[in-house]
Write an enzyme that holds these catalytic residues in place. Structure first.
Site, mmCIF file in Angstrom:
data_model
loop_
_atom_site.group_PDB
_atom_site.id
_atom_site.type_symbol
_atom_site.label_atom_id
_atom_site.label_comp_id
_atom_site.label_asym_id
_atom_site.label_seq_id
_atom_site.Cartn_x
_atom_site.Cartn_y
_atom_site.Cartn_z
ATOM 1 N N GLY A 26 9.894 26.367 -1.895
ATOM 2 C CA GLY A 26 10.572 27.385 -1.080
ATOM 3 C C GLY A 26 11.206 26.763 0.155
ATOM 4 N N ASP A 57 2.553 21.812 -1.424
ATOM 5 C CA ASP A 57 1.600 21.159 -2.333
ATOM 6 C C ASP A 57 2.173 20.925 -3.722
ATOM 7 O OD1 ASP A 57 1.479 23.990 -2.492
ATOM 8 O OD2 ASP A 57 -0.410 23.868 -3.583
ATOM 9 N N THR A 61 5.913 23.986 4.657
ATOM 10 C CA THR A 61 5.752 25.285 3.995
ATOM 11 C C THR A 61 5.484 26.328 5.068
ATOM 12 O OG1 THR A 61 4.337 26.718 2.646
ATOM 13 C CG2 THR A 61 3.317 24.706 3.445
ATOM 14 N N ASP A 118 3.771 28.753 4.598
ATOM 15 C CA ASP A 118 2.399 29.244 4.384
ATOM 16 C C ASP A 118 1.354 28.462 5.182
ATOM 17 O OD1 ASP A 118 3.545 30.987 2.660
ATOM 18 O OD2 ASP A 118 2.545 30.281 0.850
ATOM 19 N N ASP A 120 -0.461 26.009 4.405
ATOM 20 C CA ASP A 120 -1.726 25.842 3.664
ATOM 21 C C ASP A 120 -1.938 24.417 3.150
ATOM 22 O OD1 ASP A 120 0.304 25.990 1.816
ATOM 23 O OD2 ASP A 120 -0.640 27.481 0.536
ATOM 24 N N ARG A 164 3.373 57.277 13.925
ATOM 25 C CA ARG A 164 3.060 56.918 12.537
ATOM 26 C C ARG A 164 2.213 55.660 12.456
ATOM 27 N NH1 ARG A 164 9.278 57.429 10.543
ATOM 28 N NH2 ARG A 164 9.213 59.610 9.930
ATOM 29 N N MET A 213 4.608 37.341 3.864
ATOM 30 C CA MET A 213 4.411 36.249 2.890
ATOM 31 C C MET A 213 3.165 35.436 3.199
ATOM 32 S SD MET A 213 7.905 34.498 1.605
ATOM 33 C CE MET A 213 8.871 35.277 0.319
ATOM 34 N N ARG A 231 1.070 33.269 0.013
ATOM 35 C CA ARG A 231 0.622 33.495 -1.364
ATOM 36 C C ARG A 231 -0.893 33.331 -1.511
ATOM 37 N NH1 ARG A 231 4.477 30.362 -4.720
ATOM 38 N NH2 ARG A 231 3.435 28.649 -3.680
ATOM 39 N N GLU A 242 0.749 39.061 1.484
ATOM 40 C CA GLU A 242 1.165 39.349 0.104
ATOM 41 C C GLU A 242 0.128 38.869 -0.910
ATOM 42 O OE1 GLU A 242 4.696 37.166 -1.018
ATOM 43 O OE2 GLU A 242 3.726 35.248 -0.630
ATOM 44 N N ARG A 292 11.496 33.614 5.940
ATOM 45 C CA ARG A 292 11.704 32.226 5.494
ATOM 46 C C ARG A 292 13.086 31.718 5.865
ATOM 47 N NH1 ARG A 292 10.076 31.238 -0.601
ATOM 48 N NH2 ARG A 292 12.290 30.782 -0.776
#
Ligand code: F6P
Length: 340
Positions: free
Chosen positions: A10, A102, A124, A126, A128, A161, A168, A170, A220, A274
């Site tokens: 990504g 990774d 990334t 993420d 991670d 509300r 994002m 994963r 997500e 992203r």
């Protein structure tokens, strides 16, 4: 010396800045750099572009990747690895700098095990990857998510509300946790820990009783909805954004509304975080990572990954780049103190 650079997986903010860093270093060292188009696909199909610092000089602040990227996995193609090796030889590459997460670094590590000269650069959104404190692209994505969650909070307050944002991430909840804290969200749910929607309902109800609206963030990767039939990419990951039916956000919004009777809205931030431009941290760190990667290549240190350790750039074994890093219980216990 001739060095290839590819971006895999990504995209994220800072990919052009890291290439610029590599090219700045290459200009000083008198090294030739070849850009590989669209990740590993470029080395399977021999698609390259000659690049130099002038071409990337103005790209430090741009999102995305000028080289292009893909989720192509040579290990899933017939003779894929050998084709990559053959093309690297054909191109006369003395070394390949692979910039990725990774998946991309997993292929890079396999090439290294097969005798190729490889250097990894971890990226990334993420965050991670275990071998680095932070992977570049992460903080820019967090900034963008923070801004959007704040907007949701504003409109949520106006209407009284509950707002639910899906972010994002994963396998890891780093973006949700950081953006949630930064935007002042009232509940955050991440994949690493048991997801209890009733705990969210309790927070929302209590806040409502105090006359306050609530903003909830869900990663997500949380499994509120079943995605068993979801399409997968070549690395075996679910394509969450392509999954049919309910999202985590819409599921949770419906649950909250049913349990509390409060009007609730769901938003999936998706790929918007992203595609953002790199923030200053990602611009500077990628510049330093790029310089370090080309220096290592020039000095013949292969099978390594350049990594962020505090404010320094260090070299770690490439094998570390493929290890995953999740939000750990101690960190999460601290973070949770803000969610009320
Ligand atoms: O690159 C990481 C990531 O953004 C994950 O957070 C997300 O699940 C995935 O990529 C989306 O992939 P794609 O862009 O292929 O839909």
């Amino acid at each position: 010396m001739k060095i290839g650079v590819l971006n895999g997986g990504g995209d994220c903010a800072g990919l052009n800045a890291v290439t610029r860093g590599i090219l700045a270093g290459a200009a000083h060292l008198g090294v030739e750099v070849i850009g590989i188009r669209n990740g590993w696909a470029g080395l399977l199909e021999n698609r390259t572009v000659r690049i130099d610092y002038n071409m990337f000089e103005e790209l430090i602040g741009t999102g995305g990747t000028a080289l292009g990227t893909s989720r192509t996995n040579p290990l899933k193609r017939k003779d894929g690895l050998q084709t990559v090796v053959n093309n690297m030889t054909l191109l006369g590459l003395d070394c390949l700098i692979a910039v990725g997460g990774d998946d991309t670094l997993g292929v890079a590590a396999e090439l290294w095990r097969n005798g190729q000269k490889i250097i990894g650069v971890p990226k990334t959104i993420d965050n991670d990857l275990a071998g680095t404190d932070y992977s570049f692209g992460f903080f820019s994505a967090v900034d963008e998510a923070m801004r959007m969650i704040e907007s949701l909070k504003t409109t949520g307050k106006s209407h009284g509300r509950v707002m639910v944002a899906e972010v994002m991430g994963r396998d890891a909840g780093w973006i949700s946790a950081f953006a949630g804290i930064a935007a002042g969200a009232n509940a955050v749910i991440i994949p690493e820990f048991q997801s209890d929607p009733d705990e969210v309902v309790r927070i929302v109800r209590e806040r409502h009783n105090e006359g306050k609206s609530s903003t909830v963030v869900v990663a997500e990767g949380v499994k509120f909805v079943s995605r068993e039939k979801a399409e997968r990419d070549e690395f075996g990951h679910e394509l969450i954004a392509k999954a049919q039916g309910e999202t985590n956000a819409s599921w949770l919004a419906r649950y909250i509304e049913e349990k509390t009777g409060l009007e609730t809205r769901a938003t999936v931030l998706g790929h918007t975080i992203r595609g953002t431009a790199p923030n200053s941290y990602d611009r500077v760190m990628t510049s330093l990572l790029g310089l370090k990667a080309i220096e290592a290549a020039h000095e013949g240190r292969y099978g390594i990954m350049v990594s962020i350790r505090g404010t320094k750039i260090e070299e770690v074994p490439l094998s570390e780049g493929v290890q995953k890093k999740y939000v750990d219980p101690a960190t999460w216990n601290e973070m949770k103190k803000f969610f009320m």
